[in-house]
Motif scaffolding. Structure first.
Motif, PDB file in Angstrom:
ATOM      1  N   LEU A  96      90.305  45.984  47.368  1.00  0.00           N
ATOM      2  CA  LEU A  96      90.538  46.859  48.652  1.00  0.00           C
ATOM      3  C   LEU A  96      89.209  47.682  48.948  1.00  0.00           C
ATOM      4  N   GLY A  97      88.598  48.341  47.880  1.00  0.00           N
ATOM      5  CA  GLY A  97      87.154  48.919  48.090  1.00  0.00           C
ATOM      6  C   GLY A  97      86.154  48.081  48.456  1.00  0.00           C
ATOM      7  N   ILE A  98      86.122  46.898  48.221  1.00  0.00           N
ATOM      8  CA  ILE A  98      85.089  45.852  48.799  1.00  0.00           C
ATOM      9  C   ILE A  98      85.332  45.628  50.172  1.00  0.00           C
ATOM     10  N   LEU A  99      86.750  45.283  50.450  1.00  0.00           N
ATOM     11  CA  LEU A  99      87.121  44.991  51.713  1.00  0.00           C
ATOM     12  C   LEU A  99      86.897  46.162  53.097  1.00  0.00           C
ATOM     13  N   VAL A 100      87.124  47.403  52.480  1.00  0.00           N
ATOM     14  CA  VAL A 100      86.609  48.487  53.210  1.00  0.00           C
ATOM     15  C   VAL A 100      85.024  48.368  53.629  1.00  0.00           C
ATOM     16  N   ASN A 101      84.428  48.338  52.993  1.00  0.00           N
ATOM     17  CA  ASN A 101      82.923  48.330  53.108  1.00  0.00           C
ATOM     18  C   ASN A 101      82.662  47.151  53.748  1.00  0.00           C
ATOM     19  N   LEU A 102      83.091  46.052  53.606  1.00  0.00           N
ATOM     20  CA  LEU A 102      82.707  44.828  54.383  1.00  0.00           C
ATOM     21  C   LEU A 102      83.445  44.976  55.793  1.00  0.00           C
ATOM     22  N   SER A 103      84.610  45.708  56.226  1.00  0.00           N
ATOM     23  CA  SER A 103      85.295  45.594  57.412  1.00  0.00           C
ATOM     24  C   SER A 103      84.310  46.054  58.430  1.00  0.00           C
ATOM     25  N   PHE A 104      83.307  47.041  58.195  1.00  0.00           N
ATOM     26  CA  PHE A 104      82.310  47.595  59.069  1.00  0.00           C
ATOM     27  C   PHE A 104      81.274  46.703  59.427  1.00  0.00           C
ATOM     28  N   LEU A 105      80.675  45.792  58.408  1.00  0.00           N
ATOM     29  CA  LEU A 105      79.833  44.769  58.458  1.00  0.00           C
ATOM     30  C   LEU A 105      80.514  43.804  59.357  1.00  0.00           C
ATOM     31  N   LEU A 106      81.675  43.287  59.026  1.00  0.00           N
ATOM     32  CA  LEU A 106      82.426  42.005  59.927  1.00  0.00           C
ATOM     33  C   LEU A 106      82.528  42.396  61.185  1.00  0.00           C
ATOM     34  N   TYR A 107      82.788  43.671  61.567  1.00  0.00           N
ATOM     35  CA  TYR A 107      83.239  44.038  62.771  1.00  0.00           C
ATOM     36  C   TYR A 107      81.889  44.197  63.798  1.00  0.00           C
ATOM     37  N   TYR A 108      81.052  45.013  63.374  1.00  0.00           N
ATOM     38  CA  TYR A 108      79.603  45.143  64.146  1.00  0.00           C
ATOM     39  C   TYR A 108      78.838  43.947  64.167  1.00  0.00           C
ATOM     40  N   LYS A 109      78.749  43.093  63.084  1.00  0.00           N
ATOM     41  CA  LYS A 109      78.053  42.084  63.125  1.00  0.00           C
ATOM     42  C   LYS A 109      78.505  40.841  63.429  1.00  0.00           C
ATOM     43  N   TYR A 110      79.878  40.634  63.210  1.00  0.00           N
ATOM     44  CA  TYR A 110      80.449  39.198  63.242  1.00  0.00           C
ATOM     45  C   TYR A 110      81.582  39.106  64.160  1.00  0.00           C
ATOM     46  N   ALA A 111      82.159  40.277  64.851  1.00  0.00           N
ATOM     47  CA  ALA A 111      83.276  40.271  65.728  1.00  0.00           C
ATOM     48  C   ALA A 111      83.319  39.285  66.782  1.00  0.00           C
ATOM     49  N   ASN A 112      81.962  39.314  67.574  1.00  0.00           N
ATOM     50  CA  ASN A 112      81.836  38.503  68.749  1.00  0.00           C
ATOM     51  C   ASN A 112      81.762  37.117  68.305  1.00  0.00           C
ATOM     52  N   PHE A 113      80.871  37.054  67.073  1.00  0.00           N
ATOM     53  CA  PHE A 113      80.746  35.497  66.552  1.00  0.00           C
ATOM     54  C   PHE A 113      82.034  34.939  66.312  1.00  0.00           C
ATOM     55  N   PHE A 114      83.155  35.599  65.769  1.00  0.00           N
ATOM     56  CA  PHE A 114      84.358  34.912  65.426  1.00  0.00           C
ATOM     57  C   PHE A 114      85.210  34.892  66.784  1.00  0.00           C
ATOM     58  N   ILE A 115      85.058  35.767  67.563  1.00  0.00           N
ATOM     59  CA  ILE A 115      85.715  35.787  69.093  1.00  0.00           C
ATOM     60  C   ILE A 115      85.212  34.457  69.931  1.00  0.00           C
TER      61      ILE A 115
END
Length: 498
Positions: A96-115
């Protein structure tokens, strides 16, 4: 007054980076007053933490609140994360702790890539507008993850001081582009006393850190070296790189090849220059950061290259992905698989495009092939083979940098394809007449790789023993040389975008 407020405010068109006059002005003010607080731990850490948060605000504006959240979340979350041996904390809590930290990176860096990739499958989701990547998020995310993992595994005790942890995560020299500093290496430095003088005989075994003239000279030498790498070598070659990579279809075979060589040197000079300056700045303040580069283009194979290039990242990937997956403990076939997974993650960490995944995958393939090659008992040896191995490894790395720089397959393949067009001897003379400085800088960069570690230490020692007036004169001459070759704008560091 308004001019001072402007200097203290985030401005997108005024990067707050080590090679800018703006930063040098602020650091001079910081260092001038540092002697008043350096002898008191709490005052020292509070002073540097305040400056570090100001540094991040000027660099990233409102994303300061994201950094503050990461500091608070990880500090308090670690308090409920006992070591694994106590069996009070299920593995899911660490996840859970790792996921919370990764969530910001995933959103700002990879959200549009996945979309974008989902839309490629026939869906129709709108891309997120005005999505800006927070400076340094890839680096401090890896730091928080390593901290939680190390606490969970019992490698380090949980930090009991919020100020200590805030200082660790926000320390400005390494905040925005590394090296990736681990808590296990950095937190123990915070409690020691710092003195700006040589150690006396009775203090020889003290845990205090004595910044004598030699160490201060080493810090200044590293800053000077990094400044020359970045602002002179990398930024000048970058002007030619921009020309070649922006119009690959218009380049001759020689221009394309030298453009690839130029970027190979540019990214090394740019990133290793930043690391040198970060290590030097930290040393002037009494803190030690790990080496991040060790002449990577001397490597004779891809395994050795990754022992020399971005060492803090490669060791992080090894310790927190490769070894937990199984490392070399589960047979060669699984070892190859784990190597590939690790390098795919490393490639994707660098950028949100399939070109970065390909870059990481090709390095993974290279590591796999080298591991397999080492199992062959009749490998050729000798100086001729060493030269051939160096040429092969250097060009393997250099051509893959094209995909790293372009970020797309179309442009990368187009530029590399130019290497197979018509070669003419007259191209060499024409290029030399048009761009002699590019050729000289390329040769100089490769020549610098021939210096040994002992040569480097000798140069640091020589510089550190010079009188302050001579050191200042060398700095002044270096700045004049930089001004002679630099472009009109201060170029940001390449790794700021990662």
């Amino acid at each position: 007054m308004q001019a001072l407020l402007d200097l203290l405010t985030y401005q997108e068109n005024m990067p707050f980076i080590f090679n800018s006059g703006r930063f040098l002005f602020f650091f001079s003010l910081l260092f001038a007053a540092y002697g008043l607080v350096v002898g008191h731990k709490t005052a020292r850490l509070a002073y540097l933490t305040a400056f570090s948060l100001l540094f991040y605000y000027i660099s990233s504006g409102g994303f300061l609140f994201l950094l503050l959240f990461c500091i608070l979340f990880n500090f308090f979350f670690a308090q409920i994360l006992p070591p694994k041996e106590e069996e009070k904390s299920p593995p899911a809590l660490l996840s859970l702790g790792i996921l919370v930290n990764l969530s910001f990176l995933l959103y700002y860096k990879y959200a549009n890539f996945f979309i974008g990739n989902l839309n490629g499958l026939g869906l129709d989701y709108p891309l997120i507008d005005n999505l800006v990547l927070p400076v340094g998020i890839s680096f401090f995310t890896f730091q928080t993850i390593s901290y939680l993992v190390d606490v969970r595994q019992g490698k380090i005790p949980v930090a009991t001081s919020l100020l200590d942890f805030a200082f660790y995560l926000s320390f400005f020299p390494q905040l925005v582009a590394g090296p990736i500093v681990r808590a296990i290496d950095f937190l123990p430095q915070l409690g020691r006393k710092i003195y700006y003088r040589p150690a006396r005989e009775e203090e020889a075994n003290s845990k205090a850190f004595f910044l004598n003239k030699a160490l201060l000279g080493t810090g200044l030498f590293l800053i000077l070296k990094g400044l020359l790498k970045k602002a002179l070598l990398a930024d000048y070659l970058g002007q030619y790189v921009d020309l070649v990579f922006s119009q690959p279809e218009g380049q001759t075979a020689l221009e394309a090849l030298l453009g690839i060589y130029a970027y190979t040197i540019q990214i090394y000079g740019d990133f290793s220059g930043y690391s040198d300056m970060a290590i030097g700045l930290a040393l002037l303040l009494g803190f030690e950061l790990p080496d991040n580069f060790r002449r990577p283009y001397r490597a004779l194979n891809i395994t050795d290259f990754w022992r020399r290039w971005h060492i803090s990242l490669s060791s992080w990937l090894r310790d927190y992905i490769y070894i937990p997956l199984g490392g070399n403990r589960k047979g060669p076939l699984k070892q190859y698989l784990f190597l590939m997974i690790t390098m795919l993650v490393g490639g994707f960490w660098h950028g949100a495009s399939w070109a970065f995944v390909f870059w990481g995958g090709m390095h993974g393939l290279g590591l796999m092939l080298h591991k397999a090659w080492k199992l062959w008992g009749n490998r050729p040896k000798g100086k001729i083979w060493a030269v051939l191995a160096w040429v092969l490894n250097f060009h393997f790395v250099a051509f893959l940098w094209v995909y790293f720089r372009m970020g797309s397959f179309e442009g990368s393949n187009l530029l590399i394809g130019r290497l197979f067009t018509n070669w003419q001897l007259a191209q060499w003379e024409a290029f030399w007449m048009a761009r002699p400085t590019v050729v000289v800088f390329l040769g100089l960069a490769l020549l610098l790789h021939l210096f040994s570690d002992r040569d480097k230490q000798n140069m640091q020692h020589f510089f550190g023993q010079l009188p302050w007036a001579f050191q200042a004169l060398i700095f002044l001459l270096a700045l004049l040389l930089i001004f002679q070759f630099q472009s009109a704008d201060v170029a940001p560091f390449i790794y700021f975008q990662f």
